[in-house]
Design an enzyme around this catalytic site. Structure first.
Site, PDB file in Angstrom:
ATOM      1  N   SER A  95       5.792  -5.523  -5.847  1.00 37.01           N
ATOM      2  CA  SER A  95       4.723  -5.947  -4.951  1.00 37.01           C
ATOM      3  C   SER A  95       4.272  -7.376  -5.269  1.00 37.01           C
ATOM      4  O   SER A  95       5.085  -8.306  -5.225  1.00 37.01           O
ATOM      5  CB  SER A  95       3.572  -4.942  -5.030  1.00 37.01           C
ATOM      6  OG  SER A  95       2.693  -5.095  -3.951  1.00 37.01           O
ATOM      7  N   ASP A 225       7.452   1.711   3.598  1.00 34.45           N
ATOM      8  CA  ASP A 225       6.432   0.972   2.851  1.00 34.45           C
ATOM      9  C   ASP A 225       5.295   0.605   3.806  1.00 34.45           C
ATOM     10  O   ASP A 225       5.497  -0.150   4.756  1.00 34.45           O
ATOM     11  CB  ASP A 225       7.057  -0.292   2.244  1.00 34.45           C
ATOM     12  CG  ASP A 225       6.166  -0.984   1.233  1.00 34.45           C
ATOM     13  OD1 ASP A 225       4.943  -1.045   1.469  1.00 34.45           O
ATOM     14  OD2 ASP A 225       6.689  -1.471   0.219  1.00 34.45           O
ATOM     15  N   HIS A 254       5.676   2.485  -0.763  1.00 31.63           N
ATOM     16  CA  HIS A 254       5.492   1.254  -1.530  1.00 31.63           C
ATOM     17  C   HIS A 254       5.585   1.514  -3.036  1.00 31.63           C
ATOM     18  O   HIS A 254       6.262   0.784  -3.755  1.00 31.63           O
ATOM     19  CB  HIS A 254       4.136   0.638  -1.181  1.00 31.63           C
ATOM     20  CG  HIS A 254       3.880  -0.684  -1.821  1.00 31.63           C
ATOM     21  ND1 HIS A 254       4.653  -1.796  -1.564  1.00 31.63           N
ATOM     22  CD2 HIS A 254       2.921  -1.075  -2.711  1.00 31.63           C
ATOM     23  CE1 HIS A 254       4.193  -2.824  -2.265  1.00 31.63           C
ATOM     24  NE2 HIS A 254       3.152  -2.415  -2.972  1.00 31.63           N
TER      25      HIS A 254
END
Length: 274
Positions: A95, A225, A254
């Site tokens: 991320s 995601d 995610h």
């Protein structure tokens, strides 16, 4: 485990276990090095030196009011790599940590980095603009900021309970432990640093970083995601990389490193060994 003190006096917490080729893990917002516990134990068992740090303003590092942007994040990583004398390291970022990896690796000293991995990562750029019509509107990130200011503790329950791990999907196997551990990590960090980091992960343009990187890069992303939408991230990043490989995970969320380590870890190991 220990701390380094950066040039501006910030203390950066890190874990450093084992021996062998170093693997450095870069966590997402607003988490900490603890988000990588599963991967660190896995790679330690497989004979690697595993390192993870708390980004400034996160976890056990200094709750900074300044420097909460990608240039400083990458500079902090460079100082950590120098302090630990890391050579031929593999840098793995999830991320926001994927943006940090891209920004650091593009600037790293020769010999410091062997390979990189971007998992559910924010590059090339998240926010919608004329140049990035598939991005998320700025109002989404303004909403994050408003929720953080209004009630950070509740916001940090809502994110992992819902979209982060895909627990809002029908039939999802919900882990209360993951939700509470996400909350625990988030609340350890500083509100100001977390607020600033929303701009860093959403508005930083990593296009030139990706073009600059000349080591092999694995780009891993779940196509369900809900935090970093797949179509505007992973496929675009791979096109910009000189030596990029795309690995798409059908239906995964995610936070796939935590929900599906039995899938992610062997793929990471194969890439590192390959």
């Amino acid at each position: 485990m220990g701390f380094i003190t950066t040039k501006d006096g910030t203390e950066i917490f890190y874990k450093d276990w084992g021996a062998g080729q170093p693997i450095v893990f870069h966590h997402g917002w607003p988490l900490s090095a603890d988000d990588w516990d599963n991967q660190m134990l896995f790679f330690l068992e497989n004979g690697y030196r595993v390192i993870a740090h708390d980004r400034r303003g996160h976890g056990r590092s200094t709750q900074t009011a300044t420097g909460n942007e990608m240039d400083t994040y990458a500079a902090d990583v460079a100082e950590l790599a120098e302090a630990l004398d890391l050579k031929e390291a593999v840098h793995i970022g999830h991320s926001t940590g994927g943006g940090e990896v891209a920004h650091y690796v593009a600037r790293a000293e020769p010999g410091r980095v062997a390979k990189a991995v971007l998992i559910g990562a924010v590059p090339p750029i998240m926010v919608k603009s004329d140049k990035n019509p598939g991005g998320l509107p700025i109002e989404v990130f303004d909403g994050f900021r408003a929720a953080l200011v209004a009630n950070r503790a509740q916001f940090y329950i809502d994110v992992p309970s819902g979209p982060f791990y895909g627990f809002n999907r029908p039939g999802a196997k919900i882990s209360q432990g993951l939700i509470e551990n996400w909350w625990r990590q988030g609340m350890m960090g500083g509100a100001k640093a977390h607020y600033d980091c929303i701009k860093a992960f959403s508005e930083t343009d990593f296009t030139e970083d990706l073009k600059e990187i000349d080591v092999p890069v694995l780009v891993m992303h779940g196509d369900d995601d809900q935090i970093v939408p797949y179509a505007d991230s992973a496929p675009l990043s791979v096109k910009l990389l000189k030596r990029g490989t795309l690995k798409t995970y059908e239906g995964l969320p995610h936070g796939l490193c935590a929900t599906h380590p039995e899938i992610v870890n062997p793929d990471l190991l194969a890439f590192i060994k390959g």
